[in-house]
Design a protein around this motif. Structure first.
Motif, PDB file in Angstrom:
ATOM      1  N   ASP A 188       0.862  -1.179   0.000  1.00  0.00           N
ATOM      2  CA  ASP A 188       0.000   0.000   0.000  1.00  0.00           C
ATOM      3  C   ASP A 188       0.903   1.234   0.000  1.00  0.00           C
ATOM      4  O   ASP A 188       1.459   1.609   1.027  1.00  0.00           O
ATOM      5  CB  ASP A 188      -0.895  -0.037   1.240  1.00  0.00           C
ATOM      6  CG  ASP A 188      -1.836   1.155   1.323  1.00  0.00           C
ATOM      7  OD1 ASP A 188      -1.706   2.078   0.500  1.00  0.00           O
ATOM      8  OD2 ASP A 188      -2.703   1.160   2.217  1.00  0.00           O
ATOM      9  N   ALA A 189       1.045   1.861  -1.183  1.00  0.00           N
ATOM     10  CA  ALA A 189       1.873   3.065  -1.316  1.00  0.00           C
ATOM     11  C   ALA A 189       1.002   4.261  -1.685  1.00  0.00           C
ATOM     12  O   ALA A 189       1.444   5.180  -2.367  1.00  0.00           O
ATOM     13  CB  ALA A 189       2.960   2.852  -2.366  1.00  0.00           C
ATOM     14  N   TYR A 197       3.774   1.435   2.662  1.00  0.00           N
ATOM     15  CA  TYR A 197       4.897   2.336   2.382  1.00  0.00           C
ATOM     16  C   TYR A 197       4.462   3.725   2.838  1.00  0.00           C
ATOM     17  O   TYR A 197       3.872   4.486   2.089  1.00  0.00           O
ATOM     18  CB  TYR A 197       5.243   2.309   0.895  1.00  0.00           C
ATOM     19  CG  TYR A 197       6.555   3.000   0.554  1.00  0.00           C
ATOM     20  CD1 TYR A 197       7.078   4.009   1.347  1.00  0.00           C
ATOM     21  CD2 TYR A 197       7.277   2.640  -0.569  1.00  0.00           C
ATOM     22  CE1 TYR A 197       8.268   4.636   1.047  1.00  0.00           C
ATOM     23  CE2 TYR A 197       8.478   3.250  -0.892  1.00  0.00           C
ATOM     24  CZ  TYR A 197       8.962   4.259  -0.083  1.00  0.00           C
ATOM     25  OH  TYR A 197      10.140   4.884  -0.391  1.00  0.00           O
ATOM     26  N   ASP A 198       4.745   4.018   4.075  1.00  0.00           N
ATOM     27  CA  ASP A 198       4.336   5.282   4.676  1.00  0.00           C
ATOM     28  C   ASP A 198       5.358   6.372   4.352  1.00  0.00           C
ATOM     29  O   ASP A 198       6.441   6.093   3.818  1.00  0.00           O
ATOM     30  CB  ASP A 198       4.197   5.119   6.187  1.00  0.00           C
ATOM     31  CG  ASP A 198       3.238   6.115   6.803  1.00  0.00           C
ATOM     32  OD1 ASP A 198       2.630   6.906   6.061  1.00  0.00           O
ATOM     33  OD2 ASP A 198       3.090   6.108   8.038  1.00  0.00           O
ATOM     34  N   PRO A 205       4.328  -1.211   8.533  1.00  0.00           N
ATOM     35  CA  PRO A 205       4.827   0.066   8.021  1.00  0.00           C
ATOM     36  C   PRO A 205       6.325   0.076   7.726  1.00  0.00           C
ATOM     37  O   PRO A 205       7.132  -0.482   8.468  1.00  0.00           O
ATOM     38  CB  PRO A 205       4.490   1.047   9.150  1.00  0.00           C
ATOM     39  CG  PRO A 205       4.506   0.206  10.392  1.00  0.00           C
ATOM     40  CD  PRO A 205       4.034  -1.160   9.982  1.00  0.00           C
ATOM     41  N   VAL A 206       6.682   0.725   6.623  1.00  0.00           N
ATOM     42  CA  VAL A 206       8.054   1.119   6.305  1.00  0.00           C
ATOM     43  C   VAL A 206       7.957   2.554   5.792  1.00  0.00           C
ATOM     44  O   VAL A 206       6.887   3.008   5.407  1.00  0.00           O
ATOM     45  CB  VAL A 206       8.712   0.217   5.235  1.00  0.00           C
ATOM     46  CG1 VAL A 206       8.773  -1.224   5.695  1.00  0.00           C
ATOM     47  CG2 VAL A 206       7.972   0.314   3.899  1.00  0.00           C
ATOM     48  N   ARG A 266      12.804   3.209   0.772  1.00  0.00           N
ATOM     49  CA  ARG A 266      13.071   2.133  -0.189  1.00  0.00           C
ATOM     50  C   ARG A 266      13.844   0.980   0.422  1.00  0.00           C
ATOM     51  O   ARG A 266      13.642  -0.173   0.045  1.00  0.00           O
ATOM     52  CB  ARG A 266      13.826   2.689  -1.403  1.00  0.00           C
ATOM     53  CG  ARG A 266      15.234   3.171  -1.110  1.00  0.00           C
ATOM     54  CD  ARG A 266      15.955   3.622  -2.384  1.00  0.00           C
ATOM     55  NE  ARG A 266      15.440   4.898  -2.867  1.00  0.00           N
ATOM     56  CZ  ARG A 266      14.977   5.082  -4.099  1.00  0.00           C
ATOM     57  NH1 ARG A 266      14.927   4.072  -4.936  1.00  0.00           N
ATOM     58  NH2 ARG A 266      14.575   6.267  -4.471  1.00  0.00           N
ATOM     59  N   HIS A 267      14.749   1.266   1.360  1.00  0.00           N
ATOM     60  CA  HIS A 267      15.546   0.187   1.954  1.00  0.00           C
ATOM     61  C   HIS A 267      14.675  -0.724   2.815  1.00  0.00           C
ATOM     62  O   HIS A 267      14.776  -1.952   2.745  1.00  0.00           O
ATOM     63  CB  HIS A 267      16.693   0.770   2.774  1.00  0.00           C
ATOM     64  CG  HIS A 267      17.640   1.623   1.991  1.00  0.00           C
ATOM     65  ND1 HIS A 267      18.226   1.194   0.816  1.00  0.00           N
ATOM     66  CD2 HIS A 267      18.090   2.893   2.193  1.00  0.00           C
ATOM     67  CE1 HIS A 267      19.000   2.154   0.351  1.00  0.00           C
ATOM     68  NE2 HIS A 267      18.935   3.180   1.166  1.00  0.00           N
ATOM     69  N   GLY A 268      13.831  -0.100   3.640  1.00  0.00           N
ATOM     70  CA  GLY A 268      12.931  -0.895   4.460  1.00  0.00           C
ATOM     71  C   GLY A 268      11.947  -1.684   3.617  1.00  0.00           C
ATOM     72  O   GLY A 268      11.611  -2.824   3.941  1.00  0.00           O
ATOM     73  N   LEU A 269      11.493  -1.087   2.509  1.00  0.00           N
ATOM     74  CA  LEU A 269      10.569  -1.795   1.624  1.00  0.00           C
ATOM     75  C   LEU A 269      11.229  -3.037   1.051  1.00  0.00           C
ATOM     76  O   LEU A 269      10.638  -4.121   1.044  1.00  0.00           O
ATOM     77  CB  LEU A 269      10.123  -0.865   0.493  1.00  0.00           C
ATOM     78  CG  LEU A 269       9.225  -1.516  -0.557  1.00  0.00           C
ATOM     79  CD1 LEU A 269       7.920  -1.992   0.057  1.00  0.00           C
ATOM     80  CD2 LEU A 269       8.956  -0.555  -1.705  1.00  0.00           C
TER      81      LEU A 269
END
Length: 644
Positions: free
Chosen positions: A80-81, A107-108, A247-248, A251-254
Motif C-alpha cells: 500500500d503506497a 509504504y508510509d 509500516p516502512v 526504499r531500503h525498508g521496503l
C-alpha cells in the motif's frame, strides 16, 4: 479497469502495489531492481511512470474488486503506497489482507517533527478542523489540502469565510471542483518547485489549513513559510494506521520487507552497514541504562538511516547489566550492547562479526539539579578494539582519529541523540562517549585496502546509505573513491588503476618511482573509477588491464564483472582479422574458453598489432570519461610484459 499487458502469469506468486504517489514511484523503482513481474495499480491515469517488469493497472479497485483480483492473480503480497489520507483504500487493503491472509506492507511517508508553537492548531479530522476554524476569527483561509478536500470543508467556504483552494493544474481536478459548485475565481494552481511564500503573500490569508502529509508532501515547507509570514496554521493529523499493515518509510525498508514476506523475488538479500549496526547497538545500550523495571530488551531497535527513513535492526540479547560509579556527587553509568552484522548476501568481510558499542554517560548533578541544559548533547564517537586509526592524509579525517567516515559518524550521533532525548536525558556539558568496537577487526583489516590507505590497527566504517546492497558497487566504489583521494593527497604525478594484486605487481615495475598509494584497484568498476578520477581532477591516469577484461572493455563494457558480461568471440575474431591473422587463428578463437588463451593463439609476429588495436578500442571507450586528463592504457601480458 484495464491493463497494459494481456499476459496471464499463471502459477506465479505475485505482488500488487497500490500507488499513484511519490511513494508508489519509489516502490516501482525498488521492485524493478529484482527483474521480476509485479502489478502496479493507480486509480487515475495521470501518473506517468516507466515500467519494464511491472504490469500497469488503471482505474482503481474497491474492496470486492481487490479481493477478486488477488484470488485470480495469485497475489501473495500487497504493498500500500497510496496517499496517507486515502483512508478507504487503506481500509480495503487491511480487510483484504486479513480475509485472504496476505501480508500487506504500508509504504508510509517520513513525517517531520514539528515543535510546539502558539500559531499551530492540530486537528483530529476535517470535521474537527471545520469546528476549530469556525471558532477562530478567520475571514480569509488558504486551503493547501487538495481538490478532494473542497467538499469536506464546504461548511467553511459556504458559511464561514472566504476560502482559496490550491489544486493541481489538470482538467480532472477542475471538474471535481465544479462538481462541488466551488467558485472558480478562488482556485489557485500548484506549480512544482514554487516557493510556498509566494501564494501566501499573494492571498494574505488569516490562516492556512494543511494536512500532515509528510516530507514528500511538502509539509515542512508549508509550515515554515506560514510561520515566517506570521500566518496561523491548522494541521489535520494523518489518519491512524490500519492494524494489519506493516509500516516502512523508505526504499531500503521496503526491499527488506519484500525479502522477508516474498522470498525469492530478489535473488539476493540486502544487509546492514557497520554504521547502522553500531547505531542500533548504541540505542540498545541507552535503553539498558534506563530500563529500570527490568522489562526484557526488545529484539530489535529502530535506526534512522542517512536518508531519513527508519528501519529495525536486530540486537543481541543483553549480556550484562549497566555499571555505575560515583565521584564527588557526580556519577557515571556505562552500558554495552552488541549487534551481529548481517550483510545479507553481499560478500562483506565483516559479515557475522560482532559490532559492540559502549556508552559512557556522565551525570553532573549540579547541572541536573539546577534544571539548566546545554543547547545540545556533547557526543564523542570513539574507536575501540578492531577500529582502525587514520595515519595518512587524503581520507578527509584527522590524523590519529578513528577511521569512521562523516556519514556513518553523523548517523550514529543522531541516533544516540534521538534515544537520549526519548528517555529524557538532560543536555549536560560533560561528554557522552560512544565507543565502537569490532572484536577481531585488526586481523580482518589486514585483508582489506586499509593498510594501503594508511588505516592501521583495524577496520574502517565507510558506508553511506546504511544499507548493504548484495554484490552492489556501493561499498566497493566507496573504497575506490577513498583510495583515489589518498592517491591525490600524495601529490603523485600519476595515479595508476588496475584490477587487482596480480596486475598491480607487474605495473609497479613499469612505474618504480611512484608511491604505493598511487596504485588503486578498480576490481570490475573501470567506468566508475575513471569518473571519480575526473571528479577529483587527476591530471594523469594510467589504466592497467589484463586481456580478460580488455576484450570486454574494448567492446564498450565499463563494468567487466563476469555476471554482467562475457567475452564476445565474434568481436575478438574481428580484431584478429584486422591484425591480419589467418582463419586458423579465427577458428582457434572460436574454440577457446578463456581470454588468456589469446596469448598463445595470436602469432608472435602479430601480437604487437593485436595489442595496439585492443588498446585503441579500450581508449575509445574510456577517454570520454576523463575529458580533462591524460589517460594512458597499458595491456598486461600473462608473463608481465607491458603493451602500450
Amino acid at each position: 479497469m484495464h491493463t497494459n499487458s494481456n499476459t496471464y502469469l499463471e502459477n506465479k506468486k505475485m505482488i500488487l502495489v497500490l500507488g499513484g504517489t511519490t511513494e508508489g514511484r519509489i516502490a516501482v523503482q525498488t521492485l524493478e531492481e529484482a527483474g521480476k513481474p509485479f502489478y502496479y495499480s493507480t486509480k487515475g491515469y495521470e501518473q506517468d511512470i516507466p515500467l519494464h517488469n511491472g504490469i500497469r493497472l488503471q482505474g482503481g479497485m474497491d474492496k470486492d474488486a481487490m479481493e477478486s483480483f488477488c484470488r485470480k492473480e495469485n497475489i501473495s503480497l500487497l504493498i500500500d503506497a497510496a496517499h496517507p489520507f486515502a483512508e478507504e483504500l487503506h481500509r480495503n487493503v487491511n480487510d483484504v489482507s486479513d480475509k485472504l491472509q496476505i501480508p500487506a506492507i504500508l509504504y508510509d511517508r517520513i513525517y517531520p517533527r514539528i515543535e510546539k508553537h502558539d500559531g499551530i492548531v492540530w486537528c483530529d479530522s476535517f470535521e474537527d478542523a471545520v469546528q476549530k476554524i469556525k471558532k477562530e476569527e478567520v475571514y480569509i483561509l488558504l486551503a493547501l489540502t487538495g481538490v478532494k478536500s473542497i467538499g469536506k470543508l464546504k461548511a467553511l467556504w459556504q458559511e464561514s469565510c472566504r476560502c482559496y483552494f490550491r489544486i493541481l493544474d489538470r482538467e480532472s481536478s477542475r471538474e471535481l471542483a465544479r462538481s462541488e459548485a466551488f467558485p472558480e475565481e478562488y482556485l489557485r494552481y500548484y506549480h512544482a518547485g514554487e516557493d510556498e511564500r509566494l501564494l501566501i503573500r499573494q492571498i494574505r490569508p488569516d490562516a492556512i489549513v494543511i494536512k500532515e502529509s509528510g516530507a514528500s508532501g511538502g509539509f515542512s515547507e508549508k509550515v515554515e513559510a506560514a510561520q515566517e509570514l506570521g500566518i496561523r496554521i491548522f494541521i489535520i493529523k494523518r489518519p491512524p494506521l490500519q492494524p494489519n499493515l506493516l509500516p516502512v518509510n523508505g526504499r531500503h525498508g521496503l526491499r527488506r520487507m519484500v525479502e522477508l514476506y516474498h522470498p525469492g523475488f530478489y535473488d539476493l538479500r540486502s544487509g546492514f552497514t557497520t554504521g547502522t549496526c553500531a547505531a542500533a547497538a548504541a540505542a540498545a545500550a541507552i535503553w539498558d541504562i534506563f530500563n529500570l523495571d527490568g522489562t526484557p530488551r526488545p529484539p530489535e531497535f529502530i535506526v534512522t538511516l542517512p536518508n531519513g527513513e527508519m528501519i529495525g535492526v536486530p540486537v543481541e540479547p543483553q549480556k550484562q547489566r549497566p555499571r555505575s560509579s560515583s565521584v564527588n556527587d557526580n556519577w557515571m553509568v556505562e552500558s554495552e550492547a552488541c549487534v551481529i552484522k548481517d550483510a545479507g548476501d553481499d560478500p562483506d568481510i565483516t559479515n557475522g562479526m560482532q559490532i559492540k558499542v559502549n556508552i559512557a554517560l556522565p551525570f553532573n548533578m549540579d547541572e541536573v539539579n539546577s534544571g539548566k541544559q546545554q543547547d545540545d548533547y556533547n557526543i564523542i564517537i570513539a574507536g575501540g578494539e578492531g577500529i582502525g586509526i587514520v595515519t595518512m592524509p587524503g581520507l578527509g579525517l584527522e590524523l590519529g582519529a578513528p577511521a569512521i567516515n562523516p556519514t556513518p559518524r553523523k548517523m550514529i550521533e543522531e541516533n544516540v541523540r534521538m534515544y537520549l532525548s526519548y528517555v529524557g536525558v538532560p543536555k549536560m556539558s560533560n561528554p557522552i562517549v560512544v565507543t565502537i568496537s569490532v572484536p577481531g577487526g585488526e586481523e580482518i583489516a589486514k585483508r582489506t585496502f586499509n593498510p594501503r590507505l594508511g588505516i592501521e590497527g583495524g577496520l574502517s566504517i565507510i558506508g553511506t546509505s546504511g544499507i548493504v546492497k548484495p554484490f552492489s558497487s556501493e561499498a566497493f566504489v566507496s573504497s575506490i573513491r577513498k583510495s583515489m583521494e589518498v592517491a591525490r593527497a600524495t601529490d603523485s604525478p600519476r595515479v595508476v588503476i588496475s584490477s587487482g594484486a596480480k596486475s598491480e605487481r607487474y605495473i609497479k615495475a613499469y612505474y618504480p618511482g611512484l608511491p604505493v598509494q598511487a596504485f588503486v584497484h578498480y576490481g570490475n568498476f573501470i567506468g566508475e573509477t575513471l569518473k571519480i578520477a575526473d571528479e577529483l581532477k587527476l591530471p594523469r591516469v594510467t589504466l592497467g588491464v589484463m586481456i580478460g577484461k580488455a576484450v570486454k572493455l574494448a567492446e564498450g563494457h565499463l563494468d567487466t564483472h563476469s555476471k554482467k558480461v562475457v567475452m564476445n568471440k565474434d568481436f575478438i575474431q574481428d580484431i584478429a582479422r584486422r591484425a591480419e591473422c589467418g582463419e586458423d587463428v579465427s577458428a582457434a578463437i572460436r574454440k577457446m574458453n578463456l581470454a588468456r588463451e589469446l596469448w598463445d593463439i595470436i602469432p608472435a609476429e602479430k601480437l604487437e598489432t593485436f595489442a595496439k588495436l585492443l588498446i585503441e578500442l579500450c581508449g575509445q571507450c574510456c577517454a570520454p570519461l576523463l575529458p580533462d586528463g591524460e589517460l594512458t592504457i597499458l595491456l598486461i601480458g600473462e608473463d608481465g610484459k607491458i603493451y602500450v
